[in-house]
Design a protein around this motif. Sequence first.
Motif, PDB file in Angstrom:
ATOM      1  N   VAL A   1       0.812  -1.219   0.000  1.00  0.00           N
ATOM      2  CA  VAL A   1       0.000   0.000   0.000  1.00  0.00           C
ATOM      3  C   VAL A   1       0.844   1.267   0.000  1.00  0.00           C
ATOM      4  N   GLY A   2       2.160   1.134   0.069  1.00  0.00           N
ATOM      5  CA  GLY A   2       3.017   2.320   0.060  1.00  0.00           C
ATOM      6  C   GLY A   2       4.472   1.933  -0.076  1.00  0.00           C
ATOM      7  N   ARG A   3       5.292   2.928  -0.454  1.00  0.00           N
ATOM      8  CA  ARG A   3       6.721   2.659  -0.640  1.00  0.00           C
ATOM      9  C   ARG A   3       7.512   3.931  -0.368  1.00  0.00           C
ATOM     10  N   GLY A   4       8.671   3.793   0.308  1.00  0.00           N
ATOM     11  CA  GLY A   4       9.558   4.916   0.580  1.00  0.00           C
ATOM     12  C   GLY A   4      10.954   4.618   0.085  1.00  0.00           C
ATOM     13  N   ASN A   5      11.914   5.456   0.489  1.00  0.00           N
ATOM     14  CA  ASN A   5      13.295   5.274   0.037  1.00  0.00           C
ATOM     15  C   ASN A   5      13.911   3.979   0.555  1.00  0.00           C
ATOM     16  N   PHE A   6      13.622   3.653   1.815  1.00  0.00           N
ATOM     17  CA  PHE A   6      14.227   2.469   2.434  1.00  0.00           C
ATOM     18  C   PHE A   6      13.188   1.423   2.846  1.00  0.00           C
TER      19      PHE A   6
ATOM     20  N   LYS B   1      -6.971 -12.065  13.839  1.00  0.00           N
ATOM     21  CA  LYS B   1      -7.531 -11.834  12.495  1.00  0.00           C
ATOM     22  C   LYS B   1      -7.677 -10.346  12.193  1.00  0.00           C
ATOM     23  N   GLU B   2      -6.976  -9.512  12.959  1.00  0.00           N
ATOM     24  CA  GLU B   2      -7.007  -8.073  12.736  1.00  0.00           C
ATOM     25  C   GLU B   2      -6.119  -7.712  11.543  1.00  0.00           C
ATOM     26  N   ARG B   3      -6.577  -6.770  10.740  1.00  0.00           N
ATOM     27  CA  ARG B   3      -5.770  -6.279   9.628  1.00  0.00           C
ATOM     28  C   ARG B   3      -4.796  -5.229  10.154  1.00  0.00           C
ATOM     29  N   VAL B   4      -3.547  -5.340   9.772  1.00  0.00           N
ATOM     30  CA  VAL B   4      -2.515  -4.409  10.227  1.00  0.00           C
ATOM     31  C   VAL B   4      -1.721  -3.921   9.017  1.00  0.00           C
ATOM     32  N   ALA B   5      -0.940  -2.874   9.236  1.00  0.00           N
ATOM     33  CA  ALA B   5       0.002  -2.406   8.221  1.00  0.00           C
ATOM     34  C   ALA B   5       1.407  -2.748   8.698  1.00  0.00           C
ATOM     35  N   ILE B   6       2.246  -3.239   7.810  1.00  0.00           N
ATOM     36  CA  ILE B   6       3.623  -3.592   8.187  1.00  0.00           C
ATOM     37  C   ILE B   6       4.598  -2.804   7.333  1.00  0.00           C
ATOM     38  N   LYS B   7       5.410  -2.008   8.005  1.00  0.00           N
ATOM     39  CA  LYS B   7       6.469  -1.253   7.330  1.00  0.00           C
ATOM     40  C   LYS B   7       7.697  -2.145   7.279  1.00  0.00           C
ATOM     41  N   VAL B   8       8.114  -2.523   6.083  1.00  0.00           N
ATOM     42  CA  VAL B   8       9.217  -3.461   5.884  1.00  0.00           C
ATOM     43  C   VAL B   8      10.462  -2.670   5.485  1.00  0.00           C
ATOM     44  N   LEU B   9      11.520  -2.801   6.268  1.00  0.00           N
ATOM     45  CA  LEU B   9      12.770  -2.092   5.982  1.00  0.00           C
ATOM     46  C   LEU B   9      13.870  -3.079   5.671  1.00  0.00           C
ATOM     47  N   ASP B  10      14.595  -2.820   4.599  1.00  0.00           N
ATOM     48  CA  ASP B  10      15.724  -3.652   4.190  1.00  0.00           C
ATOM     49  C   ASP B  10      16.961  -3.198   4.974  1.00  0.00           C
ATOM     50  N   LYS B  11      17.490  -4.063   5.825  1.00  0.00           N
ATOM     51  CA  LYS B  11      18.633  -3.690   6.660  1.00  0.00           C
ATOM     52  C   LYS B  11      19.845  -3.275   5.826  1.00  0.00           C
ATOM     53  N   ALA B  12      20.035  -3.922   4.690  1.00  0.00           N
ATOM     54  CA  ALA B  12      21.223  -3.638   3.868  1.00  0.00           C
ATOM     55  C   ALA B  12      21.207  -2.215   3.313  1.00  0.00           C
ATOM     56  N   LYS B  13      20.018  -1.620   3.195  1.00  0.00           N
ATOM     57  CA  LYS B  13      19.892  -0.281   2.622  1.00  0.00           C
ATOM     58  C   LYS B  13      19.918   0.813   3.687  1.00  0.00           C
ATOM     59  N   LEU B  14      19.942   0.434   4.958  1.00  0.00           N
ATOM     60  CA  LEU B  14      19.904   1.427   6.035  1.00  0.00           C
ATOM     61  C   LEU B  14      21.300   1.978   6.298  1.00  0.00           C
ATOM     62  N   THR B  15      21.445   3.281   6.194  1.00  0.00           N
ATOM     63  CA  THR B  15      22.701   3.922   6.558  1.00  0.00           C
ATOM     64  C   THR B  15      22.752   4.103   8.070  1.00  0.00           C
TER      65      THR B  15
END
Length: 390
Positions: A52-57, A69-83
């Motif tokens: 549902v969305g996308r950012g730089n990292f 059974k609750e609907r949630v939002a999960i922000k997924v961050l790629d560790k390799a891209k984190l400065t």
Amino acid sequence: MPLSEAVPNNLDNGAPKTIYQKSIHNLHHDQKWQQETTLGKRVGLYRLQGEVGRGNFSQVKVAIHELTKERVAIKVLDKAKLTSKSRRMLVKEISSMESVHHPNIIRLYEVVETYSKLHLVLEYAPGGELFQKLTTEGRMREPEAKAVFIQIVSAVKHLHERNIIHRDIKAENVFCGLRGSVKLGDFGFSTRVSTEELLRTFCGSPPYAAPELFRDASYQGQPVDIWALGVLLFFMTTGHMPFPADSIAGLKRSILLGVITTPAHLTHECRTLIRGILRQSPSDRYKLDQIIYSEWLDGMTTNGPCESWSMLPTFGEGDVELSTIEKTARERLEVLGISPEMLKEQSSQGARSPVIAAYRIIVHRLQNIAQLPPIAPPPKPPKSRTCIIL
């Protein structure tokens, strides 16, 4: 805490008995669950769905919590891209979200870490971004704008009372919930300040940036958030930004010049409030209380925090009086197989515990329901005027 450590001590060598035990067992032994995890369709006790969305990292996906059974939002961050800088910002983001609990602020339920990814499990707002609503439907009428704006101001007041500066207030970071409710989210630029502490980092979206961000080497945090509220109010009530420009340089000139043209359709009270917020000098700019008690918001009430709750279960010596919501939540947790003893054992883990996450999801769901305005009854059909012949 790894989910392998979350298996309750009372799980015998036999088959799992409760919903929670079955879910933990499936996570480690079910072939389908493990395949979904490998394919990125599952993380922990959450089954991932669409993006549902996308950012730089990061990217944000919708997911279903297996237990509730609750609907949630999960922000997924790629560790390799984190400065190193973005890692520090992430720590602040988690800290800020852990320390606030308000009906108009997106809640953090759980932090799930894997080898390559970090997942922030958040409250899901089904109505999407306020920005999308405004660009699709156009400007709001003032009564609707008042109802939305007072909720955002309530959220910012809650943050500032806890010395937290958001630094990225904009329509894209306000999310629409049920029955007209809105939630302030995305705390990636947030920071905690001490009294009178000055900040030096330029954060947030340039169209919402206060003039001192362009002009000064340091700035006070609260007036910067308040300026962004003024830009947001202008956008909500007019459908366009107060300082239009084709480039960042042009935007900077426009903001520093500070000339605002308010459309004739706005009421005098609305124009007065906008001009009071969008003042060049931070010291002259309206304070939150002046906004709340302005003529335009007369009769509107702010939302307070959801009880005095720290997102952790209440424990104490002797008989502790629990709220109705917490009693209901614990009853529902017992049905899932999560006992008060398990809550107490894992309360110190906070967002790293799937048990505490289930508790948070259920409690926050109950509180959201309690905060919603009642559904208006359907209009009664007109009385029949048919004559009755005797």
